[in-house]
Design an enzyme around this catalytic site. Structure first.
Site, short mmCIF file in Angstrom:
data_model
loop_
_atom_site.label_atom_id
_atom_site.label_comp_id
_atom_site.label_asym_id
_atom_site.label_seq_id
_atom_site.Cartn_x
_atom_site.Cartn_y
_atom_site.Cartn_z
N HIS A 72 0.85 -1.19 0.00
CA HIS A 72 0.00 0.00 0.00
C HIS A 72 0.89 1.23 0.00
CE1 HIS A 72 -4.32 -1.27 1.21
NE2 HIS A 72 -3.77 -2.15 0.40
N TYR A 200 -9.24 6.10 6.90
CA TYR A 200 -9.33 6.55 8.30
C TYR A 200 -10.31 7.71 8.31
CZ TYR A 200 -5.07 3.94 9.51
OH TYR A 200 -4.14 2.95 9.73
N PRO A 292 -4.61 1.61 18.43
CA PRO A 292 -4.33 1.03 17.10
C PRO A 292 -4.44 2.02 15.94
CG PRO A 292 -6.48 0.35 17.90
CD PRO A 292 -5.82 1.07 19.02
N LYS A 296 0.69 0.77 14.95
CA LYS A 296 2.07 0.67 15.43
C LYS A 296 2.31 -0.49 16.40
CE LYS A 296 3.50 3.92 12.95
NZ LYS A 296 4.17 3.42 11.74
N TYR A 384 3.89 7.05 9.48
CA TYR A 384 3.06 5.88 9.17
C TYR A 384 3.88 4.75 8.56
CZ TYR A 384 -1.22 3.32 8.12
OH TYR A 384 -2.21 2.37 8.09
#
Ligand code: APR
Ligand code: PHB
Length: 389
Positions: A72, A200, A292, A296, A384
């Site tokens: 991704h 998100y 979450p 991580k 990220y």
């Protein structure tokens, strides 16, 4: 029994360390409280940073991950119907791998079996003795019989509820914690993901996340009250709430189906310092927990394992203790940055019960700044995909 390293916990941290050490001729034993099937029944996240991918390759356990994992190169951030993408590849040159933690753990178990590794299941009453001496040992009970393992080092990979952290005296330990006033209700469904990247989403009704495991296995979450239980939510109620929290274009194309797993996880930030006491080293969830939101959990366990593995190599192969002496300092330096990113991303997209109208305006301004500012997007992307080890 005598082993160079006694590893407590047969989750991803413990298994990865055992496999890495094995490939360098360092012998270990893994003590796991549960059964293998129980460990593999846990549903966890599935975002791997490149650092974790590289450790799996170094452990010789990457063939299925490379075959079945998904690269991704970005994600979608949404707030109400406002949505934008963050392109990790353009901003950092890096990406993440989508590969379920259950599969990571399964692959590691298979590798330990193939290498003739020792994993002792149903190990009860695990107790660490003389960790602050040069001759630590661990006792445990199986089938009513007590056993002893003498070792050079103990790796506490036994998660948040394990025995390792509690072995460090309270006057040595410093603990830092934030408990969030909400949880995540998650479901698995054998349906195609709603989008080819993760979404998100923040909204006036709360947070939602659209994720996946493969082309026909999707993972969805909605923020929920801590007083909720999974039984309070029918599948239809879940899907309806999810549709209300994600942009309309995605809600319109959402393919729903029966949940094959439904659970609620509380959200917590937690760190214990130091992560070493004598010959005992804490790794992964035994030492720290993240909400979450930033994906991580496994990736912070991975960098702990990297630092400890390198330190043990330096000790056994060069007779130099510099790596293990600096383990806690190096691991915590990266852990705290991951804690910050996870905390900040949670604050960016969740609704808090006590938010004032001003607080909501600040939250919306934070999202707008991330949407419009290249430096903000670069910082998000760097966190990220994973900060350097
Ligand atoms: N004795 C032996 N084993 C124990 C004990 C004990 N006293 N206490 C716990 N365990 C085992 C648990 O059964 C579990 O299998 O230790 C293992 C710890 O595994 P995890 O909790 O998965 O922690 P870790 O290996 O550090 O992996 C971190 O997993 O939990 C997720 O979100 C977390 O993604 C992160 C990753
Ligand atoms: C998941 O797929 O379970 C997942 C993905 C990203 C997160 C958390 C969980 O931030």
């Amino acid at each position: 029994m005598r082993r160079q390293v006694c590893i407590i916990g047969g989750g991803p941290s413990g298994l990865l360390l055992s496999q890495l050490l094995h490939r360098q001729g360092i012998d270990s034993v893994v003590l796991e409280r549960k059964t293998r099937d129980y460990v593999l029944s846990r549903i966890r996240a599935g975002i791997l940073e490149t650092g974790m991918v590289n450790l799996m390759r170094e452990a010789g356990v990457s063939e299925r991950m490379d075959r079945e994992g998904y690269i991704h190169e970005g994600t979608v951030i949404a707030h109400g119907d406002d949505r934008f993408g963050i392109n990790f590849k353009d901003l950092t040159g890096d990406h993440v791998m989508i590969y379920g933690q259950t599969e990571v753990t399964r692959d590691l178990y298979d590798a330990r079996d193939a290498a003739g590794g020792t994993v002792i299941f149903n190990a009860e009453g695990v107790t660490i003795h003389d960790a602050d001496s040069d001759a630590p040992y661990v006792t445990y009970i199986t089938e009513g019989t007590e056993h002893r393992i003498d070792c050079d080092f103990v790796a506490g990979c036994d998660g948040f509820h394990g025995v390792s952290r509690r072995t460090i005296p309270l006057d040595v330990r410093r603990e830092y914690e934030k408990v969030y006033p909400f949880g995540w209700l998650g479901i698995l469904s054998e349906t195609p993901p709603v989008h080819d990247e993760l979404i998100y989403a923040g909204s006036d009704r709360g947070f939602a996340l659209c994720s996946m495991r493969n082309d026909n296995l999707s993972r969805y979450y909605v923020q929920c009250s801590l007083s909720d239980s999974p039984e309070d939510w029918t599948d239809d109620a879940f899907w309806d709430e999810l549709r209300k929290r994600i942009p309309q274009e995605f809600a319109d194309q959402l393919i729903t189906g029966p949940s094959i797993e439904k659970s609620i996880a509380p959200l917590r930030s937690f760190v214990t310092e130091p992560m070493r006491w004598g010959r005992l080293f804490l790794c992964g969830d035994a030492a720290h927990i993240v909400p979450p939101t930033g994906a991580k959990g496994l990736n912070t366990a991975a960098s702990d394992i990297h630092y400890l593995y390198q330190g043990l190599l330096q000790f056994y192969h060069e007779g130099d203790s510099e790596g293990i002496d600096r383990y806690s300092e190096k691991a915590l330096a990266r852990i705290w940055k991951a804690e910050r990113f996870s905390w900040a991303t949670t604050n960016l997209l969740h609704r808090y019960p006590d938010q004032s109208p001003f607080d909501l305006k600040m939250q919306k301004a934070d999202v707008a700044f991330l949407r419009d500012n290249h430096a903000a997007q670069t910082a998000f992307a760097q966190n990220y995909v994973g900060l350097p080890y």
